[in-house]
Design an enzyme around this catalytic site. Structure first.
Site, PDB file in Angstrom:
ATOM      1  N   GLU A 134      24.863  42.726  48.527  1.00 16.03           N
ATOM      2  CA  GLU A 134      24.453  41.517  47.807  1.00 16.03           C
ATOM      3  C   GLU A 134      24.865  41.505  46.339  1.00 16.03           C
ATOM      4  O   GLU A 134      25.171  40.446  45.780  1.00 16.03           O
ATOM      5  CB  GLU A 134      22.934  41.326  47.925  1.00 16.03           C
ATOM      6  CG  GLU A 134      22.471  40.800  49.272  1.00 16.03           C
ATOM      7  CD  GLU A 134      22.188  41.900  50.279  1.00 16.03           C
ATOM      8  OE1 GLU A 134      21.542  41.627  51.299  1.00 16.03           O
ATOM      9  OE2 GLU A 134      22.628  43.056  50.042  1.00 16.03           O
ATOM     10  N   GLU A 163      18.907  44.276  56.857  1.00 14.97           N
ATOM     11  CA  GLU A 163      17.487  44.041  56.591  1.00 14.97           C
ATOM     12  C   GLU A 163      16.732  43.722  57.881  1.00 14.97           C
ATOM     13  O   GLU A 163      15.595  44.162  58.071  1.00 14.97           O
ATOM     14  CB  GLU A 163      17.321  42.927  55.564  1.00 14.97           C
ATOM     15  CG  GLU A 163      17.764  43.362  54.167  1.00 14.97           C
ATOM     16  CD  GLU A 163      17.770  42.234  53.158  1.00 14.97           C
ATOM     17  OE1 GLU A 163      17.115  42.386  52.115  1.00 14.97           O
ATOM     18  OE2 GLU A 163      18.428  41.199  53.410  1.00 14.97           O
ATOM     19  N   GLY A 220      21.518  40.683  55.134  1.00  9.86           N
ATOM     20  CA  GLY A 220      20.389  40.288  55.964  1.00  9.86           C
ATOM     21  C   GLY A 220      20.402  40.913  57.341  1.00  9.86           C
ATOM     22  O   GLY A 220      19.352  41.079  57.966  1.00  9.86           O
ATOM     23  N   ALA A 276      23.693  37.140  55.775  1.00  3.92           N
ATOM     24  CA  ALA A 276      23.127  35.788  55.787  1.00  3.92           C
ATOM     25  C   ALA A 276      24.254  34.772  55.672  1.00  3.92           C
ATOM     26  O   ALA A 276      25.360  35.101  55.232  1.00  3.92           O
ATOM     27  CB  ALA A 276      22.140  35.620  54.635  1.00  3.92           C
TER      28      ALA A 276
END
Length: 260
Positions: free
Chosen positions: A135, A115, A112, A66
């Site tokens: 993360e 994900e 992300g 992200a």
């Protein structure tokens, strides 16, 4: 359709969506998530589209995470809202889509990015790909479904280790874990995904959509997946595709499915 951060290409029933922020290693920011949702929704509404493939631009990254700069100063409430909106807008939406979505992982798939790949119905990786959920090294946890989908795909113990160490695994280890279905060269990645898509497209899209729903039901709390399967199986008998498929089989010819 015009997009800033993605490229949308459609050919013969297959849509390829390329995340196009190579200078940022295709990191997911708010606009990219919004554009992905818009593009996938558009593809899903097109009856001619039978398969969607998501990949990244360049040779380094699928999605390297992200865009941290967008949320580094968020409060706890803003952080929770970020995860909730992102999951609803894109990640859960992809998982529950009745149009098959393949992730073509062409490089780093981190945070992300992994994900996003895990939200797709299955994954194919190039041999240079690296995957992980780092993360915790930033003092946060995966927020776009990573703590839920990774254990489903590779098992609780392996997921715990990968998340807690903030480590990465290579494509072959991901294949061994069952995180990806195939590993190939970067040059052969999209052709392989398109070959798989061609096999999918020979079959009934309405039956495939029902199968996706039934498979996903097994992973939802309070839902009896066997019951969902029975209901979907029964409904199949009322479709035009069932009549065409069984008739074609008995007549020893190739079925011509209408997707209805």
């Amino acid at each position: 359709m015009d997009y800033n951060n993605i490229i949308y290409q459609e050919e013969e029933g297959v849509v390829i969506i390329t995340i196009n922020r190579s200078n940022k290693l295709n990191a997911l920011n708010k606009l990219t998530i919004e554009e992905l949702r818009s593009a996938i929704e558009y593809a899903n509404l097109d009856k001619n589209v039978k398969v969607v493939i998501i990949t990244g631009s360049g040779e380094k990254a699928f999605v390297a995470g992200a865009d941290i700069s967008e949320f580094a100063n968020f409060s706890t409430a803003q952080g929770a809202e970020l995860a909730a909106k992102g999951q609803a807008m894109l990640f859960d939406y992809i998982e529950n889509l009745t149009t098959p979505v393949i992730a073509a992982i062409n490089g780093f798939a981190l945070g992300g990015g992994l994900e996003l790949a895990m939200a797709c119905h299955f994954r194919v990786a190039s041999d240079n790909a690296k995957m992980g959920l780092p993360e915790v090294s930033l003092g946060v946890i995966p927020g776009y479904g990573g703590t839920q989908r990774l254990p489903q795909l590779i098992g609780k113990g392996r997921a715990m280790e990968l998340i807690m160490t903030a480590g990465m695994i290579d494509a072959n280890q991901a294949l061994n874990y069952g995180l990806v279905n195939y590993v190939t060269t970067q040059e052969a990645l999209l052709p392989l995904c398109e070959k798989i898509a061609a096999k999918i497209m020979r079959n009934s899209s309405v039956a495939i959509g029902a199968a996706i729903k039934a498979i996903n039901a097994n992973y939802k709390d309070g839902i009896d997946g066997f019951k969902i399967e029975i209901e979907a199986f029964g409904k199949s008998f009322g479709t035009a595709d069932f009549k065409e498929g069984t008739t074609a089989f008995l007549e020893k010819r190739k079925a011509d499915f209408s997707g209805e």
